[in-house]
Design a protein around this motif. Sequence first.
Motif, mmCIF file in Angstrom:
data_model
loop_
_atom_site.group_PDB
_atom_site.id
_atom_site.type_symbol
_atom_site.label_atom_id
_atom_site.label_comp_id
_atom_site.label_asym_id
_atom_site.label_seq_id
_atom_site.Cartn_x
_atom_site.Cartn_y
_atom_site.Cartn_z
ATOM 1 N N UNK A 332 0.823 -1.071 0.000
ATOM 2 C CA UNK A 332 0.012 -0.027 -0.005
ATOM 3 C C UNK A 332 0.826 1.234 -0.067
ATOM 4 N N UNK A 333 1.794 1.331 0.914
ATOM 5 C CA UNK A 333 2.654 2.601 0.954
ATOM 6 C C UNK A 333 3.775 2.799 -0.415
ATOM 7 N N UNK A 334 4.213 1.581 -0.903
ATOM 8 C CA UNK A 334 4.736 1.517 -2.047
ATOM 9 C C UNK A 334 4.033 2.181 -3.105
ATOM 10 N N UNK A 339 2.968 6.461 -6.908
ATOM 11 C CA UNK A 339 1.782 7.432 -7.407
ATOM 12 C C UNK A 339 2.246 8.897 -7.238
ATOM 13 N N UNK A 340 2.749 9.026 -6.108
ATOM 14 C CA UNK A 340 3.407 10.672 -5.588
ATOM 15 C C UNK A 340 4.565 10.848 -6.598
ATOM 16 N N UNK A 344 7.346 4.043 -12.049
ATOM 17 C CA UNK A 344 6.787 2.582 -12.126
ATOM 18 C C UNK A 344 7.130 1.956 -10.809
ATOM 19 N N UNK A 345 6.183 0.852 -10.122
ATOM 20 C CA UNK A 345 6.616 0.455 -8.874
ATOM 21 C C UNK A 345 7.749 -0.846 -9.339
ATOM 22 N N UNK A 371 10.171 3.408 4.877
ATOM 23 C CA UNK A 371 11.164 2.346 4.056
ATOM 24 C C UNK A 371 10.493 2.182 2.729
ATOM 25 N N UNK A 372 9.076 2.034 2.446
ATOM 26 C CA UNK A 372 8.397 1.825 1.203
ATOM 27 C C UNK A 372 8.876 3.179 0.345
ATOM 28 N N UNK A 373 8.936 4.257 0.794
ATOM 29 C CA UNK A 373 9.124 5.444 -0.032
ATOM 30 C C UNK A 373 10.668 5.354 -0.257
#
Length: 448
Positions: A332-334, A339-340, A344-345, A371-373
């Motif tokens: 979810x955080x990734x 998106x921000x 790409x993921x 960490x996801x950021x």
Amino acid sequence: MIPELPVNQVAFIDDDNDLRAANVQALQLAGFEVLAFASAEAALKVLGQDFPGAVVSDIRMPRMDGRQLFRKLKDEDPDLPVILITGHADVAEAVEAMHEGAYDFVAKPYAAERLIASIRRALEKRRLVLENRHLRAAADSAQADWPLIGQTPVMERLRATLRQLADADVDVLLEGETGVGKELAARALHNWGRRRNREFVAVDCAALPVGALNSELFGHEPGAFDGAVRQRVGRIQQADRGTLFLDEIETLTLEAQGKFLRVLEEREVTPLGSNQVRTLDLRVIAAAQSDLSGAVKAGTFRQDLFHRLDVVRLRIPPLRERRDDIPLLFAHFLARACERLDGPSPAIDDQVRWRLHNHAWPGNVRELSHYAQRVALGLAEQGGIGETAELPPLPERVASYEARVIEEALAAACGDIRATLEVLRIPRKTFYDKVERHGIDLARHRRR
């Protein structure tokens, strides 16, 4: 934990019956699950998006050749790895196909080991792609539970309790470590209840300036003190008909606690410099990082205020007690971070997987979000103290996994040793030896 999807299938397409049979046998001996097809058309009827494997196809085939098959599969699933088998005359065509996105090509004649090695690499890539898709889908489906994402029983119970309390006009005390999401739980209570269209006023008690605390909370009239040139509505009055959230309430001074006790009991406030009592309709949600009963015993928190707040007490569990929610939260955080950043993921590689599974996450959800950021920015290996780009040696990884399994069994059994031994199926002495070796706190599980 991140689900390890079974990705071991190989779709092998060749119109030559003898070559197809020989390759299928070699691939099966290498441990792959093989789907054999005599034509591209037959393969297209079976293969599609999210196929758990890789595709191997000869280029030269009647009607639809391997390159045409690759293009149709790419339209269906751009991340599906396709390996092309070529004759010497077709190498240039295969290279062009790789520029279009084909995974690899193998030129005839080839050793079985060469094809098998390429397939293993393709399957590893495919596994990461499908796991990322699985996590993104799970994160999307969890949006209805935002801001309290989680599929573990403890989180399902917490959400159910919060929904049950949302419309009940009772004060609530939230307990939990830093970063577990106490304010998110408070906002859920507000947003899911009848006060949702009124203000949610959050007050960080630890950040309140001591000299201006009374003015900040209770407000003041002009001339109430030097510098009070205009009226100020206090944070408590601002929450009238809404919700007042007091974070880290244990940091309030005893004097401030006494004043706030009266607000709770009378539901009224008198601004500084005024004789006019303002009647309030508000719901109070307080949060503390530890059990306030300990602060009462230590004399740093008023017992009467504690009992007044302790109408309903909810504990927000730390991440280490709901480790199975970590991949879902991370996804979810990734997704939000990508998106921000409008990017790409990234794939979740073994280094990220190791950290998600084994890091203690003392900062809980907040630390996981940060960490996801970093992962979204490609800076995961540079993000924190003690992080490293290298995986630990195998014995350390095995020990960490063993400790996690024991912790999960204890959590599921609420600390009951007999029930835990039945799940783990190991002797009692072995269990206690492992508990001591891994430094597992049995008392913590019994307190939950």
